[in-house]
Design an enzyme around this catalytic site. Structure first.
Site, PDB file in Angstrom:
ATOM      1  N   HIS A 218       1.833  -0.238   2.908  1.00 53.92           N
ATOM      2  CA  HIS A 218       2.241   1.142   3.231  1.00 53.92           C
ATOM      3  C   HIS A 218       3.057   1.689   2.050  1.00 53.92           C
ATOM      4  O   HIS A 218       2.561   1.706   0.936  1.00 53.92           O
ATOM      5  CB  HIS A 218       3.002   1.103   4.563  1.00 53.92           C
ATOM      6  CG  HIS A 218       3.346   2.425   5.171  1.00 53.92           C
ATOM      7  ND1 HIS A 218       2.801   3.613   4.813  1.00 53.92           N
ATOM      8  CD2 HIS A 218       4.245   2.719   6.177  1.00 53.92           C
ATOM      9  CE1 HIS A 218       3.316   4.593   5.553  1.00 53.92           C
ATOM     10  NE2 HIS A 218       4.194   4.082   6.387  1.00 53.92           N
ATOM     11  N   HIS A 257      -7.456   3.622   2.194  1.00 52.07           N
ATOM     12  CA  HIS A 257      -6.637   4.319   3.194  1.00 52.07           C
ATOM     13  C   HIS A 257      -7.310   4.144   4.544  1.00 52.07           C
ATOM     14  O   HIS A 257      -8.534   4.125   4.643  1.00 52.07           O
ATOM     15  CB  HIS A 257      -6.526   5.817   2.854  1.00 52.07           C
ATOM     16  CG  HIS A 257      -5.374   6.484   3.523  1.00 52.07           C
ATOM     17  ND1 HIS A 257      -5.438   6.951   4.806  1.00 52.07           N
ATOM     18  CD2 HIS A 257      -4.118   6.738   3.079  1.00 52.07           C
ATOM     19  CE1 HIS A 257      -4.276   7.476   5.135  1.00 52.07           C
ATOM     20  NE2 HIS A 257      -3.448   7.359   4.107  1.00 52.07           N
ATOM     21  N   ASP A 313      -0.213   6.648  -3.561  1.00 47.86           N
ATOM     22  CA  ASP A 313       0.659   5.736  -4.325  1.00 47.86           C
ATOM     23  C   ASP A 313       0.153   5.468  -5.735  1.00 47.86           C
ATOM     24  O   ASP A 313       0.909   4.985  -6.579  1.00 47.86           O
ATOM     25  CB  ASP A 313       0.789   4.406  -3.570  1.00 47.86           C
ATOM     26  CG  ASP A 313       1.553   4.585  -2.274  1.00 47.86           C
ATOM     27  OD1 ASP A 313       0.992   4.335  -1.202  1.00 47.86           O
ATOM     28  OD2 ASP A 313       2.713   5.036  -2.342  1.00 47.86           O
TER      29      ASP A 313
END
Ligand code: SDX
Length: 377
Positions: A218, A257, A313
């Site tokens: 995460h 994802h 990210d």
């Protein structure tokens, strides 16, 4: 068979954001993320998430004043940080300090909506201060006090580095905060909602969220993306490094994802910010490596028939590194930016609350009898 990882399970209605997974679109309260990133500041987005609409000029001025007035943290909490081992991970330090804030917050035990709105603003204001303070304390330095007149994002960079960021760096930090502010029922938001659904307090919900975000699947991914870029070191080494990692069955951090089956719409905005910073600083190395990784992954995932693309990210790592944020603090930036989203979800949960308690499918033994201890194997 259970819904592993609750994939595809709808657990609530929300007015806060909508993710179009197949198309790669993200909407906060009706506004496309690209529009907000381009035409609104993080403070405006915080107001939007909490109150449901973008502020007018008077409302924004008042909201900014509220945030500014709530940035300081109790000295005792700074003293608590001084007691931690210097090598404590910044997310562990943040989890500890954010929880400790409850002891000094007059609204901590008040779960009325008015008190929760006050805490949402206060905690959004305090989270950057806690992280910047740890960045100084762990180096044996005194924390730098928040500076009035600086925006939320610029003030974080100022408290962390002691320098007032220029326009590009301030704007870059601000947009990065906006991109991380909210994202539906992600794991840390779900953790926050589960916590307050028991009627536990908002500080408990925030602490649950910080602990959940810390994991590398995460929020912890951005720190590991930077470790990957640093380990690869040169663009020409990227292809072999990625192929070797995939051959070992490893996940490439910053890709994939649970919801997006297309490019995460936040990634190209962050890539653009990284390009602007690289152009200003004249160092395109991290971007060049990231681009090579992206092209190898695209080729590999196409070959494997997998819809795996860069997520938020992947490019935030080189943005934060170029802004001079320590790599082990990247997830802290995610947490401080996500605080308006977490707190808005906690308020939304309490408006139509029911204890969140799914079931588990028991697959263990049955009909066993207790044997005297001397007869046990
Ligand atoms: C965030 O939920 C949110 O909204 C989160 C977030 C937010 O804003 O709050 O968007 C922020 O957390 C972004 C994600 C950051 N995490 C990473 O970058 C870590 C690397 N990514 C993966 O671990 C993974 O993609 C997840 C955890 C993000 C999602 O994984 P899923 O949905 O559980 O998918 P999976 O593990 O079941 O994988 C499906 C397949 C597998 O292959 P097979 O076993 O079917 O052959 O895809 C492969 C996986 O091996 N795969 C990857 C991969 N991600 C998935 N292969 C290589 N590299 C990857 N990154």
């Amino acid at each position: 068979m259970s819904n592993r990882g609750l994939e595809g399970v709808v657990v609530a209605d929300t007015e806060l954001s909508k993710i179009y997974g197949e198309e790669g679109r993200l909407v906060y309260r009706g506004y496309e993320i690209e529009d907000l990133a381009e035409n609104a500041t993080f403070e405006e987005v915080c107001y939007l998430l909490l109150y449901g609409e973008l502020p007018n000029s008077a409302q924004l001025t008042d909201f900014r004043r509220q945030l500014e007035s709530e940035r300081t943290v109790p000295g005792a909490v700074l003293d608590l940080l001084r007691l931690l081992p210097r090598d404590t991970h910044p997310m562990a330090a943040l989890r500890t300090a954010a929880s400790a804030l409850a002891g000094f917050d007059p609204d901590a035990r008040d779960m009325t909506e008015e008190a929760n709105f006050r805490k949402a603003i206060r905690l959004t204001a305090q989270m950057p201060t806690l992280t910047a303070a740890w960045g100084r304390i762990r180096n044996g330095q005194e924390p730098i006090a928040p500076r009035d007149g600086l925006g939320h994002a610029a003030n974080f960079l100022y408290m962390l580095t002691g320098e007032t960021p220029d326009e590009l760096r301030a704007r870059t930090m601000d947009v990065a905060f906006t991109l991380h502010a909210e994202h539906g029922m992600n794991a840390s938001t779900f953790a926050a909602r589960v916590t307050v659904a028991t009627l536990a307090d908002m500080h408990s919900g925030l602490t649950s969220a910080i602990g959940t975000l810390k994991g590398p699947l995460h929020g912890g991914a951005n720190e590991r993306v930077m470790h990957m870029l640093l380990e690869i070191g040169e663009p020409d080494r990227a292809e072999a490094w990625v192929r070797d990692a995939l051959a070992r069955g490893e996940r490439i951090m910053g890709f994939g994802h649970r919801v997006y089956r297309a490019l995460d719409p936040r990634a190209p905005i962050l890539r653009s910010l990284a390009m602007q910073l690289a152009a200003q600083g004249g160092d395109t190395r991290w971007l060049d490596i990231a681009s090579r990784i992206e092209s190898v992954m695209r080729e590999e995932m196409d070959r494997r028939g997998k819809k795996i693309y860069p997520n938020v990210d992947f490019y935030s790592a080189s943005v934060y590194y170029t802004l001079g944020i320590p790599t082990d603090m990247f997830t802290n930036v995610f947490a401080m930016a996500r605080t308006p989203g977490w707190t808005a979800h906690m308020i939304e949960q309490l408006r139509d609350n029911r204890l969140i308690r799914p079931k588990a499918n028991y697959v263990g033994p049955l009909d066993k009898k207790v044997q005297p201890i001397e007869k046990r194997g």
